[in-house]
Design a protein around this motif. Structure first.
Motif, PDB file in Angstrom:
ATOM      1  N   VAL A 118       0.851  -1.187   0.000  1.00 46.91           N
ATOM      2  CA  VAL A 118       0.000   0.000   0.000  1.00 46.91           C
ATOM      3  C   VAL A 118       0.889   1.241   0.000  1.00 46.91           C
ATOM      4  CG1 VAL A 118      -1.979  -1.111   1.135  1.00 46.91           C
ATOM      5  CG2 VAL A 118      -0.200  -0.069   2.535  1.00 46.91           C
ATOM      6  N   ASN A 119       0.285   2.383  -0.242  1.00 47.51           N
ATOM      7  CA  ASN A 119       1.007   3.649  -0.222  1.00 47.51           C
ATOM      8  C   ASN A 119       2.202   3.610  -1.181  1.00 47.51           C
ATOM      9  OD1 ASN A 119       1.617   6.267   0.521  1.00 47.51           O
ATOM     10  ND2 ASN A 119       2.667   5.677   2.399  1.00 47.51           N
ATOM     11  N   ALA A 120       1.912   3.182  -2.432  1.00 47.90           N
ATOM     12  CA  ALA A 120       2.923   3.100  -3.492  1.00 47.90           C
ATOM     13  C   ALA A 120       4.106   2.222  -3.088  1.00 47.90           C
ATOM     14  CB  ALA A 120       3.392   4.493  -3.891  1.00 47.90           C
ATOM     15  N   GLY A 121       3.817   1.137  -2.362  1.00 51.00           N
ATOM     16  CA  GLY A 121       4.856   0.184  -1.976  1.00 51.00           C
ATOM     17  C   GLY A 121       5.662   0.573  -0.767  1.00 51.00           C
ATOM     18  N   LYS A 122       5.313   1.699  -0.132  1.00 46.94           N
ATOM     19  CA  LYS A 122       6.076   2.146   1.031  1.00 46.94           C
ATOM     20  C   LYS A 122       5.646   1.450   2.311  1.00 46.94           C
ATOM     21  CE  LYS A 122       6.887   6.676  -0.917  1.00 46.94           C
ATOM     22  NZ  LYS A 122       5.975   7.618  -1.471  1.00 46.94           N
ATOM     23  N   ASP A 123       4.479   0.818   2.285  1.00 40.46           N
ATOM     24  CA  ASP A 123       3.973   0.149   3.476  1.00 40.46           C
ATOM     25  C   ASP A 123       3.237  -1.120   3.063  1.00 40.46           C
ATOM     26  OD1 ASP A 123       3.534  -0.290   6.131  1.00 40.46           O
ATOM     27  OD2 ASP A 123       2.178   1.406   6.431  1.00 40.46           O
ATOM     28  N   HIS A 124       2.850  -1.924   4.048  1.00 36.29           N
ATOM     29  CA  HIS A 124       2.170  -3.191   3.800  1.00 36.29           C
ATOM     30  C   HIS A 124       1.054  -3.374   4.820  1.00 36.29           C
ATOM     31  CE1 HIS A 124       6.368  -3.602   2.409  1.00 36.29           C
ATOM     32  NE2 HIS A 124       5.810  -4.208   1.383  1.00 36.29           N
ATOM     33  N   GLY A 125      -0.114  -3.817   4.333  1.00 42.17           N
ATOM     34  CA  GLY A 125      -1.236  -4.113   5.214  1.00 42.17           C
ATOM     35  C   GLY A 125      -1.549  -5.605   5.162  1.00 42.17           C
ATOM     36  N   GLN A 126      -1.725  -6.203   6.329  1.00 39.25           N
ATOM     37  CA  GLN A 126      -1.967  -7.645   6.359  1.00 39.25           C
ATOM     38  C   GLN A 126      -3.344  -7.970   5.762  1.00 39.25           C
ATOM     39  OE1 GLN A 126      -1.087  -9.559  10.088  1.00 39.25           O
ATOM     40  NE2 GLN A 126      -0.912 -11.548   9.096  1.00 39.25           N
ATOM     41  N   ILE A 127      -3.394  -9.039   4.974  1.00 40.07           N
ATOM     42  CA  ILE A 127      -4.633  -9.477   4.334  1.00 40.07           C
ATOM     43  C   ILE A 127      -4.775 -10.984   4.498  1.00 40.07           C
ATOM     44  CG2 ILE A 127      -4.667  -7.588   2.645  1.00 40.07           C
ATOM     45  CD1 ILE A 127      -3.568  -9.575   0.554  1.00 40.07           C
ATOM     46  N   GLN A 128      -5.897 -11.512   4.049  1.00 42.98           N
ATOM     47  CA  GLN A 128      -6.181 -12.942   4.129  1.00 42.98           C
ATOM     48  C   GLN A 128      -6.189 -13.550   2.729  1.00 42.98           C
ATOM     49  OE1 GLN A 128      -6.337 -14.305   7.191  1.00 42.98           O
ATOM     50  NE2 GLN A 128      -5.979 -12.198   7.910  1.00 42.98           N
ATOM     51  N   SER A 129      -6.175 -14.875   2.681  1.00 43.55           N
ATOM     52  CA  SER A 129      -6.187 -15.585   1.397  1.00 43.55           C
ATOM     53  C   SER A 129      -7.382 -15.187   0.545  1.00 43.55           C
ATOM     54  CB  SER A 129      -6.208 -17.092   1.622  1.00 43.55           C
ATOM     55  OG  SER A 129      -5.043 -17.498   2.282  1.00 43.55           O
ATOM     56  N   ALA A 130      -8.538 -14.981   1.180  1.00 40.48           N
ATOM     57  CA  ALA A 130      -9.746 -14.605   0.434  1.00 40.48           C
ATOM     58  C   ALA A 130      -9.559 -13.271  -0.275  1.00 40.48           C
ATOM     59  CB  ALA A 130     -10.944 -14.546   1.374  1.00 40.48           C
ATOM     60  N   ASP A 131      -8.793 -12.366   0.333  1.00 44.64           N
ATOM     61  CA  ASP A 131      -8.524 -11.068  -0.297  1.00 44.64           C
ATOM     62  C   ASP A 131      -7.684 -11.248  -1.566  1.00 44.64           C
ATOM     63  OD1 ASP A 131      -9.786  -9.641   1.847  1.00 44.64           O
ATOM     64  OD2 ASP A 131      -7.954  -9.943   3.024  1.00 44.64           O
ATOM     65  N   VAL A 132      -6.742 -12.190  -1.513  1.00 46.60           N
ATOM     66  CA  VAL A 132      -5.916 -12.469  -2.684  1.00 46.60           C
ATOM     67  C   VAL A 132      -6.793 -12.997  -3.814  1.00 46.60           C
ATOM     68  CG1 VAL A 132      -4.001 -13.830  -3.601  1.00 46.60           C
ATOM     69  CG2 VAL A 132      -3.896 -12.952  -1.252  1.00 46.60           C
ATOM     70  N   GLU A 133      -7.726 -13.892  -3.482  1.00 45.44           N
ATOM     71  CA  GLU A 133      -8.613 -14.461  -4.499  1.00 45.44           C
ATOM     72  C   GLU A 133      -9.466 -13.371  -5.144  1.00 45.44           C
ATOM     73  OE1 GLU A 133      -8.145 -17.487  -5.530  1.00 45.44           O
ATOM     74  OE2 GLU A 133      -6.656 -17.745  -3.950  1.00 45.44           O
ATOM     75  N   THR A 134      -9.932 -12.415  -4.333  1.00 44.48           N
ATOM     76  CA  THR A 134     -10.727 -11.306  -4.867  1.00 44.48           C
ATOM     77  C   THR A 134      -9.901 -10.468  -5.842  1.00 44.48           C
ATOM     78  OG1 THR A 134     -12.065 -11.211  -2.860  1.00 44.48           O
ATOM     79  CG2 THR A 134     -12.071  -9.257  -4.245  1.00 44.48           C
ATOM     80  N   LEU A 135      -8.653 -10.160  -5.446  1.00 38.44           N
ATOM     81  CA  LEU A 135      -7.771  -9.398  -6.338  1.00 38.44           C
ATOM     82  C   LEU A 135      -7.474 -10.176  -7.615  1.00 38.44           C
ATOM     83  CD1 LEU A 135      -5.208  -7.940  -3.774  1.00 38.44           C
ATOM     84  CD2 LEU A 135      -6.780  -6.624  -5.198  1.00 38.44           C
ATOM     85  N   ALA A 136      -7.266 -11.478  -7.469  1.00 42.57           N
ATOM     86  CA  ALA A 136      -6.941 -12.308  -8.633  1.00 42.57           C
ATOM     87  C   ALA A 136      -8.068 -12.304  -9.656  1.00 42.57           C
ATOM     88  CB  ALA A 136      -6.626 -13.732  -8.186  1.00 42.57           C
ATOM     89  N   GLN A 137      -9.298 -12.269  -9.188  1.00 39.98           N
ATOM     90  CA  GLN A 137     -10.443 -12.268 -10.108  1.00 39.98           C
ATOM     91  C   GLN A 137     -10.539 -10.967 -10.901  1.00 39.98           C
ATOM     92  OE1 GLN A 137     -13.938 -13.185  -7.800  1.00 39.98           O
ATOM     93  NE2 GLN A 137     -13.080 -15.131  -7.085  1.00 39.98           N
ATOM     94  N   ARG A 138     -10.012  -9.883 -10.339  1.00 37.09           N
ATOM     95  CA  ARG A 138     -10.125  -8.574 -10.979  1.00 37.09           C
ATOM     96  C   ARG A 138      -8.924  -8.222 -11.853  1.00 37.09           C
ATOM     97  NH1 ARG A 138     -11.631  -5.838  -5.529  1.00 37.09           N
ATOM     98  NH2 ARG A 138      -9.591  -4.917  -5.860  1.00 37.09           N
ATOM     99  N   THR A 139      -7.932  -9.110 -11.923  1.00 33.93           N
ATOM    100  CA  THR A 139      -6.718  -8.811 -12.671  1.00 33.93           C
ATOM    101  C   THR A 139      -6.539  -9.805 -13.815  1.00 33.93           C
ATOM    102  OG1 THR A 139      -5.448 -10.058 -11.022  1.00 33.93           O
ATOM    103  CG2 THR A 139      -5.555  -7.665 -10.747  1.00 33.93           C
ATOM    104  N   GLU A 140      -5.619  -9.486 -14.730  1.00 31.72           N
ATOM    105  CA  GLU A 140      -5.485 -10.254 -15.970  1.00 31.72           C
ATOM    106  C   GLU A 140      -4.321 -11.243 -15.971  1.00 31.72           C
ATOM    107  OE1 GLU A 140      -7.154  -6.937 -19.126  1.00 31.72           O
ATOM    108  OE2 GLU A 140      -5.001  -6.985 -18.706  1.00 31.72           O
ATOM    109  N   TRP A 141      -3.218 -10.880 -15.342  1.00 26.28           N
ATOM    110  CA  TRP A 141      -2.020 -11.706 -15.398  1.00 26.28           C
ATOM    111  C   TRP A 141      -1.308 -11.669 -14.055  1.00 26.28           C
ATOM    112  CZ3 TRP A 141       1.847  -8.335 -14.398  1.00 26.28           C
ATOM    113  CH2 TRP A 141       1.701  -7.003 -14.827  1.00 26.28           C
ATOM    114  N   ALA A 142      -0.318 -12.545 -13.906  1.00 25.04           N
ATOM    115  CA  ALA A 142       0.388 -12.638 -12.626  1.00 25.04           C
ATOM    116  C   ALA A 142       1.883 -12.818 -12.863  1.00 25.04           C
ATOM    117  CB  ALA A 142      -0.155 -13.804 -11.816  1.00 25.04           C
TER     118      ALA A 142
END
Length: 203
Positions: free
Chosen positions: A129-153
């Motif tokens: 977050v914050n242009a890579g200057k910081d990090h916020g803890q998330i869960q696996s479900a959050d990763v799945e949500t992001l993965a559905q909205r993106t095209e490549w990895a």
């Protein structure tokens, strides 16, 4: 008929040119400091700006050559984590992605995500977050949500004897525009960092 350079040959040509520019063998004598902010400009050495601009000009020429001759920007990487190895495509950081390259990246997304899930099971996950200057803890479900909205990895890792960090980049649009929000919002990416429980990302 003139020779058409391969992806690897273009990468080598750019590496040689970058060295030449850094050594002062190539200068863009017309390049000047920005003129926008005198405070910043006084810290920029004219020869540094000339070296940087000379390389950027050459790189733009190579990118035009790529488009004209349909030369892929993809290189194949291998990543081994916890005894598991994945081969995956990535656009070289000095080249551009053709439309066909983006399709190759999209086709590899599923295998990259499957590998990521396997090797990060039980690890703590953080979102840049914050242009890579910081990090916020998330869960696996959050990763799945992001993965559905993106095209490549994409993937990378940092590892030593007592630390492991595996970074999953989930992106959309042109890969060369996705980092550092250069092409936002048409191109962009989110980075998820997996670290051992109790650790924090260092990247």
């Amino acid at each position: 008929m003139s020779k058409v350079y391969s992806t690897q040959e273009l990468i080598n040509i750019l590496a040689d040119e970058r060295r030449a520019c850094l050594n002062g063998q190539r200068l863009n004598l017309a390049a000047k400091t920005s003129g926008v902010n005198p405070l910043i400009d006084k810290f920029l050495k004219p020869d540094g700006v000339q070296k940087f601009t000379a390389y950027q000009d050459f790189k733009a020429t190579v990118h035009r050559y790529q488009r004209e001759h349909r030369i892929s920007g993809i290189v194949w990487r291998y990543l081994t984590v916890k005894g598991k190895t994945l081969s995956y495509p990535e656009v070289d950081d000095q080249l551009i992605a053709l439309a066909s390259d983006v399709e190759v990246l999209k086709a590899a997304k599923h295998s990259i995500l499957t590998f990521w899930r396997e090797v990060t099971d039980g690890m703590d996950l953080y979102l840049s977050v914050n242009a890579g200057k910081d990090h916020g803890q998330i869960q696996s479900a959050d990763v799945e949500t992001l993965a559905q909205r993106t095209e490549w990895a994409g993937l990378c890792k940092w590892e030593n004897s007592n630390f492991l960090e595996i970074i999953l980049q989930l992106g959309w649009g042109q890969p060369e525009e996705a980092s550092y929000r250069r092409g936002w919002p048409v191109s962009g990416s989110e980075c998820i960092h997996a670290v051992n429980p109790g650790s924090r990302p260092i990247c």
